[in-house]
Design a protein around this motif. Structure first.
Motif, PDB file in Angstrom:
ATOM      1  N   SER A  64      63.590  19.069   4.677  1.00 56.48           N
ATOM      2  CA  SER A  64      63.127  17.689   4.894  1.00 56.48           C
ATOM      3  C   SER A  64      64.278  16.707   4.706  1.00 56.48           C
ATOM      4  N   ILE A  72      67.179  14.313   4.031  1.00 53.09           N
ATOM      5  CA  ILE A  72      68.637  14.348   4.021  1.00 53.09           C
ATOM      6  C   ILE A  72      69.157  15.791   4.115  1.00 53.09           C
ATOM      7  N   ASP A  93      64.716  26.044   0.453  1.00 55.20           N
ATOM      8  CA  ASP A  93      63.682  25.059   0.123  1.00 55.20           C
ATOM      9  C   ASP A  93      62.474  25.784  -0.442  1.00 55.20           C
ATOM     10  N   GLN A 101      59.508  24.716   0.266  1.00 53.20           N
ATOM     11  CA  GLN A 101      58.514  24.625   1.345  1.00 53.20           C
ATOM     12  C   GLN A 101      58.955  25.553   2.471  1.00 53.20           C
ATOM     13  N   ASP A 136      62.312  28.161  -5.155  1.00 57.97           N
ATOM     14  CA  ASP A 136      62.390  26.994  -6.036  1.00 57.97           C
ATOM     15  C   ASP A 136      63.743  27.056  -6.742  1.00 57.97           C
ATOM     16  N   VAL A 137      64.545  26.022  -6.578  1.00 57.90           N
ATOM     17  CA  VAL A 137      65.904  26.072  -7.141  1.00 57.90           C
ATOM     18  C   VAL A 137      65.911  26.079  -8.672  1.00 57.90           C
ATOM     19  N   ASN A 164      71.252  19.242  -2.834  1.00 57.29           N
ATOM     20  CA  ASN A 164      70.506  18.107  -2.290  1.00 57.29           C
ATOM     21  C   ASN A 164      69.065  18.047  -2.800  1.00 57.29           C
ATOM     22  N   TYR A 173      64.237   9.513 -13.142  1.00 56.72           N
ATOM     23  CA  TYR A 173      65.043   9.639 -11.916  1.00 56.72           C
ATOM     24  C   TYR A 173      66.420   9.008 -12.133  1.00 56.72           C
ATOM     25  N   LYS A 226      70.086  10.852 -12.100  1.00 56.61           N
ATOM     26  CA  LYS A 226      71.138  10.556 -11.114  1.00 56.61           C
ATOM     27  C   LYS A 226      72.416  10.078 -11.808  1.00 56.61           C
ATOM     28  N   SER A 283      71.290   4.613  -0.672  1.00 54.36           N
ATOM     29  CA  SER A 283      70.256   3.647  -1.079  1.00 54.36           C
ATOM     30  C   SER A 283      68.950   4.156  -0.483  1.00 54.36           C
ATOM     31  N   ILE A 296      66.567   5.504   2.059  1.00 51.33           N
ATOM     32  CA  ILE A 296      66.734   6.210   3.343  1.00 51.33           C
ATOM     33  C   ILE A 296      65.335   6.675   3.765  1.00 51.33           C
ATOM     34  N   THR A 313      62.841   9.049   4.433  1.00 53.42           N
ATOM     35  CA  THR A 313      62.601  10.496   4.249  1.00 53.42           C
ATOM     36  C   THR A 313      61.194  10.687   3.665  1.00 53.42           C
ATOM     37  N   GLY A 314      60.845  11.946   3.479  1.00 56.79           N
ATOM     38  CA  GLY A 314      59.570  12.251   2.830  1.00 56.79           C
ATOM     39  C   GLY A 314      59.510  11.649   1.433  1.00 56.79           C
TER      40      GLY A 314
END
Ligand code: NAD
Length: 247
Positions: free
Chosen positions: A17, A19, A38, A40, A60-61, A86, A151, A155, A182, A184, A186-187
């Motif tokens: 999904s 990026i 991923d 998913q 799952d990472v 990512n 979050y 980061k 910034s 973007i 995406t999902g």
């Protein structure tokens, strides 16, 4: 930069999904072989092109038992040259309501998994005397935001991790940098973008006058993955249409 990644093998997490998908497609276009990871499975199969240059790993990472499968997928291709950490999640919460569970899960996905994957690929890259690690930070690697306790902290942590990787790995021809998008489309951002106040804020703040697309992040990722960036190390790169240049 056509063919900029010929003969390179890239591992991209969160590739189904947004990026990660855009980066995977761009890297394939530039000649890389890609291990797309991923949790998913079906979007991973659906969204990415059918090509021998792609291997999909549904995992799952954060699952330590999946690491060997993820990294091992590159073995027939001679190991990993480029790692793009990512996969990420944003579980909003202020200091009044962020739960321990959401804090821990955020750090597991956004920080611990990139650390473990970097640790797993570093010896391969050291043997090759070449490597690129690209982590997904955010403009929240530099700033705070409303209800982004976990979050934002995660980061900032990825910025610190990347700088340590840059110092440890630089002597072996391996660079580590982090991208700082910034807002973007995406999902992940869809829920935020549904709020016109949020959308108007980011459209208005960016001097370019629009909100970025995943492809706007894939281009800078390509540069960081290529030979062209060999002297760029330990850096965060804001991908924000100039939004953060405006007072
Ligand atoms: P997205 O939700 O569109 O895609 C993220 C992908 O990661 C999804 O396919 C998801 O299934 C996968 N994923 C999540 N947890 C996983 C796990 N534990 N194991 C395997 N896969 C997992 O999100 P996106 O916006 O493309 O985000 C990608 C990265 O960019 C994230 O690290 C995010 O923090 C960062 N980022 C996004 C924005 C934005 O506005 N979209 C801004 C700044 C930074």
């Amino acid at each position: 930069m056509s063919g900029a990644l010929d003969n390179r093998v890239a591992l991209v997490t969160g590739a189904a999904s947004g990026i990660g998908l855009a980066i995977s497609r761009r890297f394939l276009d530039e000649g890389a072989r890609v291990i797309a990871v991923d949790m998913q499975g079906s979007p991973l199969e659906r969204e990415l092109p059918k090509t021998d240059a792609l291997r999909s790993v549904y995992a799952d990472v954060t699952a330590i038992e999946s690491l060997a499968e993820i990294v091992g997928a590159a073995e027939p291709w001679g190991g990993i040259d480029i790692l793009v950490n990512n996969a990420g999640i944003c579980l909003p919460g202020s200091i009044f309501d962020q739960s321990d569970e959401s804090w821990t899960r955020t750090f597991d996905v956004n920080v611990t998994a990139p650390f473990r994957l970097s640790r797993a690929v570093a010896p391969m890259m050291r043997d090759k005397k070449w490597g690129r690690i690209i982590n997904l930070g955010s403009i929240m690697s530099d700033f705070g935001g409303p209800s982004l306790c976990a979050y934002g902290a995660s980061k900032h942590a990825i910025a610190g991790l990347t700088k340590s990787l840059a110092v440890d790995l630089g002597p072996y021809g391996i660079t580590a940098n982090y991208l700082q998008p910034s807002a973007i489309w995406t999902g992940m951002s869809r829920g935020f973008m549904d709020d016109p106040v949020f959308r108007d804020y980011w459209e208005g703040k960016a001097p370019v006058g629009y909100i970025g697309e995943p492809a706007d992040v894939a281009g800078p990722a390509l540069f960081l993955a290529s030979d062209e960036s060999r002297f760029v190390n330990g850096m965060g790169w804001r991908i924000c249409g100039g939004a953060m240049a405006r007072f």
